[in-house]
Design a protein around this motif. Structure first.
Motif, PDB file in Angstrom:
ATOM      1  N   VAL A 154     -11.742  -0.565 -12.647  1.00  0.00           N
ATOM      2  CA  VAL A 154     -10.260  -0.600 -12.141  1.00  0.00           C
ATOM      3  C   VAL A 154     -10.036  -1.780 -11.534  1.00  0.00           C
ATOM      4  O   VAL A 154      -8.958  -2.242 -11.755  1.00  0.00           O
ATOM      5  CB  VAL A 154     -10.305   0.653 -11.222  1.00  0.00           C
ATOM      6  CG1 VAL A 154      -8.831   0.561 -10.441  1.00  0.00           C
ATOM      7  CG2 VAL A 154     -10.386   1.763 -11.792  1.00  0.00           C
ATOM      8  N   TRP A 155     -10.735  -2.421 -10.613  1.00  0.00           N
ATOM      9  CA  TRP A 155     -10.229  -3.573  -9.840  1.00  0.00           C
ATOM     10  C   TRP A 155     -10.358  -4.847 -10.478  1.00  0.00           C
ATOM     11  O   TRP A 155      -9.774  -5.907 -10.009  1.00  0.00           O
ATOM     12  CB  TRP A 155     -11.078  -3.565  -8.401  1.00  0.00           C
ATOM     13  CG  TRP A 155     -11.102  -2.262  -7.690  1.00  0.00           C
ATOM     14  CD1 TRP A 155     -12.006  -1.644  -7.434  1.00  0.00           C
ATOM     15  CD2 TRP A 155      -9.925  -1.439  -7.280  1.00  0.00           C
ATOM     16  NE1 TRP A 155     -11.452  -0.428  -6.680  1.00  0.00           N
ATOM     17  CE2 TRP A 155     -10.212  -0.400  -6.765  1.00  0.00           C
ATOM     18  CE3 TRP A 155      -8.468  -1.751  -7.553  1.00  0.00           C
ATOM     19  CZ2 TRP A 155      -9.377   0.665  -6.120  1.00  0.00           C
ATOM     20  CZ3 TRP A 155      -7.501  -0.859  -6.884  1.00  0.00           C
ATOM     21  CH2 TRP A 155      -7.996   0.393  -6.262  1.00  0.00           C
ATOM     22  N   ARG A 179      -1.060   1.459  -5.855  1.00  0.00           N
ATOM     23  CA  ARG A 179      -0.852   1.785  -7.056  1.00  0.00           C
ATOM     24  C   ARG A 179      -1.523   2.444  -7.848  1.00  0.00           C
ATOM     25  O   ARG A 179      -1.144   3.046  -8.982  1.00  0.00           O
ATOM     26  CB  ARG A 179      -0.638   0.217  -7.707  1.00  0.00           C
ATOM     27  CG  ARG A 179       0.599  -0.658  -7.319  1.00  0.00           C
ATOM     28  CD  ARG A 179       0.561  -1.801  -7.991  1.00  0.00           C
ATOM     29  NE  ARG A 179       0.862  -1.787  -9.436  1.00  0.00           N
ATOM     30  CZ  ARG A 179       0.617  -2.420 -10.727  1.00  0.00           C
ATOM     31  NH1 ARG A 179      -0.643  -3.041 -10.495  1.00  0.00           N
ATOM     32  NH2 ARG A 179       0.552  -2.158 -11.698  1.00  0.00           N
ATOM     33  N   ALA A 180      -2.898   2.217  -7.534  1.00  0.00           N
ATOM     34  CA  ALA A 180      -3.970   3.014  -8.438  1.00  0.00           C
ATOM     35  C   ALA A 180      -4.138   4.431  -8.065  1.00  0.00           C
ATOM     36  O   ALA A 180      -3.794   5.423  -9.084  1.00  0.00           O
ATOM     37  CB  ALA A 180      -5.486   2.546  -8.084  1.00  0.00           C
ATOM     38  N   LEU A 212     -12.928   6.353  -6.781  1.00  0.00           N
ATOM     39  CA  LEU A 212     -12.772   5.009  -6.686  1.00  0.00           C
ATOM     40  C   LEU A 212     -13.663   4.279  -5.804  1.00  0.00           C
ATOM     41  O   LEU A 212     -13.608   4.855  -4.481  1.00  0.00           O
ATOM     42  CB  LEU A 212     -11.331   4.535  -6.303  1.00  0.00           C
ATOM     43  CG  LEU A 212     -10.251   5.012  -7.718  1.00  0.00           C
ATOM     44  CD1 LEU A 212      -8.921   4.336  -7.231  1.00  0.00           C
ATOM     45  CD2 LEU A 212     -10.902   4.486  -9.131  1.00  0.00           C
ATOM     46  N   GLU A 271      -4.783  -2.343 -12.029  1.00  0.00           N
ATOM     47  CA  GLU A 271      -5.530  -1.361 -11.579  1.00  0.00           C
ATOM     48  C   GLU A 271      -4.850  -0.020 -12.195  1.00  0.00           C
ATOM     49  O   GLU A 271      -5.402   1.145 -12.529  1.00  0.00           O
ATOM     50  CB  GLU A 271      -5.594  -1.090 -10.017  1.00  0.00           C
ATOM     51  CG  GLU A 271      -4.388  -1.276  -9.375  1.00  0.00           C
ATOM     52  CD  GLU A 271      -3.916  -2.809  -9.194  1.00  0.00           C
ATOM     53  OE1 GLU A 271      -2.651  -3.020  -8.682  1.00  0.00           O
ATOM     54  OE2 GLU A 271      -4.534  -3.498  -9.473  1.00  0.00           O
ATOM     55  N   ALA A 272      -3.662  -0.040 -11.956  1.00  0.00           N
ATOM     56  CA  ALA A 272      -2.454   0.898 -12.797  1.00  0.00           C
ATOM     57  C   ALA A 272      -2.705   1.388 -13.962  1.00  0.00           C
ATOM     58  O   ALA A 272      -3.049   2.500 -14.476  1.00  0.00           O
ATOM     59  CB  ALA A 272      -0.977   0.917 -12.483  1.00  0.00           C
ATOM     60  N   VAL A 289      -6.309   2.900 -14.210  1.00  0.00           N
ATOM     61  CA  VAL A 289      -6.317   4.232 -14.076  1.00  0.00           C
ATOM     62  C   VAL A 289      -5.881   5.215 -15.201  1.00  0.00           C
ATOM     63  O   VAL A 289      -6.107   6.266 -15.475  1.00  0.00           O
ATOM     64  CB  VAL A 289      -5.588   4.598 -12.733  1.00  0.00           C
ATOM     65  CG1 VAL A 289      -5.579   6.268 -12.568  1.00  0.00           C
ATOM     66  CG2 VAL A 289      -6.747   4.073 -11.535  1.00  0.00           C
ATOM     67  N   ARG A 334      -2.625  -2.695  -3.829  1.00  0.00           N
ATOM     68  CA  ARG A 334      -3.272  -2.160  -5.228  1.00  0.00           C
ATOM     69  C   ARG A 334      -3.898  -1.063  -5.045  1.00  0.00           C
ATOM     70  O   ARG A 334      -3.838  -0.165  -5.972  1.00  0.00           O
ATOM     71  CB  ARG A 334      -4.466  -3.180  -5.438  1.00  0.00           C
ATOM     72  CG  ARG A 334      -4.095  -4.881  -5.672  1.00  0.00           C
ATOM     73  CD  ARG A 334      -5.296  -5.457  -6.148  1.00  0.00           C
ATOM     74  NE  ARG A 334      -5.743  -5.382  -7.567  1.00  0.00           N
ATOM     75  CZ  ARG A 334      -6.610  -5.660  -8.045  1.00  0.00           C
ATOM     76  NH1 ARG A 334      -7.498  -6.486  -7.361  1.00  0.00           N
ATOM     77  NH2 ARG A 334      -6.963  -5.179  -9.310  1.00  0.00           N
TER      78      ARG A 334
END
Length: 315
Positions: A293-294, A126-127, A110, A298-299, A302, A123
Motif C-alpha cells: 500500500v505505502w 486517504r487509504a 494495514l 495508497e488510495a 487499497v 496518507r
C-alpha cells in the motif's frame, strides 16, 4: 503401551459432540447448544485420525481436536462473524463510537511504514477513505524512538483510525498500547505472553500473535487467549523480517486453521493485489499489508486490493 485406538476414537467423538466450552461456543444454535458446523468439523477430523491407523497419527489427532475445543472466544461473547471490526464493535460502542456491520469477506490490516511523520497522517486518511468497510485495522509500527515520541507520533493516526472505525493496534509494546489506550497490541514471539498482555490491557483489548509457519505456535497462542493469529511471511518482504532458511507458510496452513478454529487468522508478508488471491481463497480473514500500500499511491492500492478481494461478479 496398551493404548486402545477404538477407545481413543470414542473419546474424541464424545468430546467433539458434547463439549460445551471453548470452540463449541463460538457458533451456537438458538437453544444454546454448540454449533453444528463446528461439531461436524471435529467429528470429521476424529474419523480421519482413527482411519489413518497408527498411534502417532491418532495422538496428533487427539492434540489437534482438543486444542480445537479449547482455543476460543472471549467468555460469554459468541462472535457472529470472523471480522476484527465486529470483535471491536462492543468495546467501541461502549466508548460512544458506533460500528457499522461488516461483511465476512477478507479484510485489510494495514501496517505502517517505519516513518509515520511528515504527510503520513494525510496518507493514512486517504487509504482509510478509499477502503471504507475493507480496512479493519491499522498497526502502528515504529522502531528506534522512545515511548514519549512514539505516543506523539501515534496521536494523530489514532484519531484518524477512530474516525474511520478502524482498530488501532500497537506493534510489540504492551506498555505503549496501555499508555495511549490503543485498541490492542500485536506480539512477536519474543515480545511477551498474551496472558500477561491481557492482564495489563484488559479483556476488551485485541491481542494478536505472530506464529510464522507453525501450527503449534498458533494453537498455543489461541489457548493463551489471543484474539487473532498471524502466519507469514508468505512472500518475500522487506517489512516482515524472516530468516532466509526459515519455513515459509503455505495456503494449506491457512485452510487448515480456518477449518478447525474460529480465532481469526491474518496472512502477512509481501502481499500485493496481484498475489493475494490464493490467500483469500484459502480463507484468510485479514491480509496484513505494508509495502503493498505505502510504496505507491495508497488510495489506488487499497482500491486494487478491494477489486482483488471481491467475490466473482462483485465490483
Amino acid at each position: 503401551r496398551d493404548f486402545d485406538i477404538s477407545h481413543a476414537h470414542s473419546l474424541i467423538k464424545r468430546n467433539a459432540a458434547g463439549h460445551t466450552g471453548g470452540l463449541g461456543e463460538r457458533r451456537t444454535s438458538e437453544n444454546g447448544e454448540p454449533g453444528q458446523s463446528e461439531r461436524g468439523k471435529l467429528e470429521q477430523e476424529a474419523e480421519k485420525c482413527a482411519s489413518g491407523g497408527g498411534h502417532e497419527r491418532l495422538l496428533h489427532g487427539l492434540y489437534t481436536i482438543f486444542c480445537g475445543l479449547c482455543v476460543g472466544a472471549k467468555t460469554g461473547v459468541p462472535s457472529p462473524d470472523r471480522s476484527l471490526a465486529a470483535w471491536l464493535g462492543q468495546s467501541r460502542r461502549a466508548k460512544g463510537r458506533g460500528m457499522t456491520e461488516t461483511a465476512t469477506r477478507t479484510q485489510l490490516y494495514l501496517i505502517s511504514p517505519l516513518d509515520v511523520g511528515g504527510d503520513f497522517p494525510q496518507r493514512l486518511e486517504r487509504a482509510l477513505a478509499a477502503g471504507k468497510g475493507l480496512v479493519a485495522a491499522f498497526q502502528f509500527r515504529v522502531k528506534g524512538v522512545d515511548q514519549h515520541e512514539a505516543a506523539a507520533l501515534a496521536e494523530p493516526l489514532q484519531a484518524i483510525c477512530a474516525a474511520h472505525d478502524c482498530a488501532f493496534i500497537v506493534n510489540d509494546s504492551v506498555a505503549l498500547a496501555k499508555r495511549i489506550k490503543a485498541d490492542g497490541v500485536h506480539l512477536g514471539q519474543g515480545d511477551g505472553d498474551p496472558k500477561e498482555a491481557r492482564e495489563v490491557l484488559g479483556r476488551e483489548a485485541q491481542i494478536g500473535v505472530t506464529c510464522h509457519a507453525s501450527r503449534h505456535l498458533a494453537m498455543e497462542a489461541g489457548e493463551a487467549g489471543a484474539d487473532y493469529v498471524a502466519f507469514g511471511a508468505f512472500f518475500p518482504s522487506t517489512t516482515k523480517e524472516k530468516d532466509p532458511d526459515a519455513e515459509r507458510p503455505t495456503t494449506d496452513l491457512l485452510a487448515w486453521w480456518v477449518k478447525l478454529f474460529e480465532v481469526p487468522v491474518v496472512a502477512i508478508g509481501g502481499i500485493t493485489p496481484d498475489t493475494c488471491a490464493p490467500l483469500v481463497k484459502a480463507g484468510a480473514d485479514f491480509l496484513a499489508v505494508s509495502g503493498g500500500v505505502w510504496n505507491g499511491d495508497e488510495a489506488e492500492a487499497v482500491r486494487a486490493f478491494a477489486k482483488a478481494i471481491a467475490p466473482p461478479g462483485e465490483t
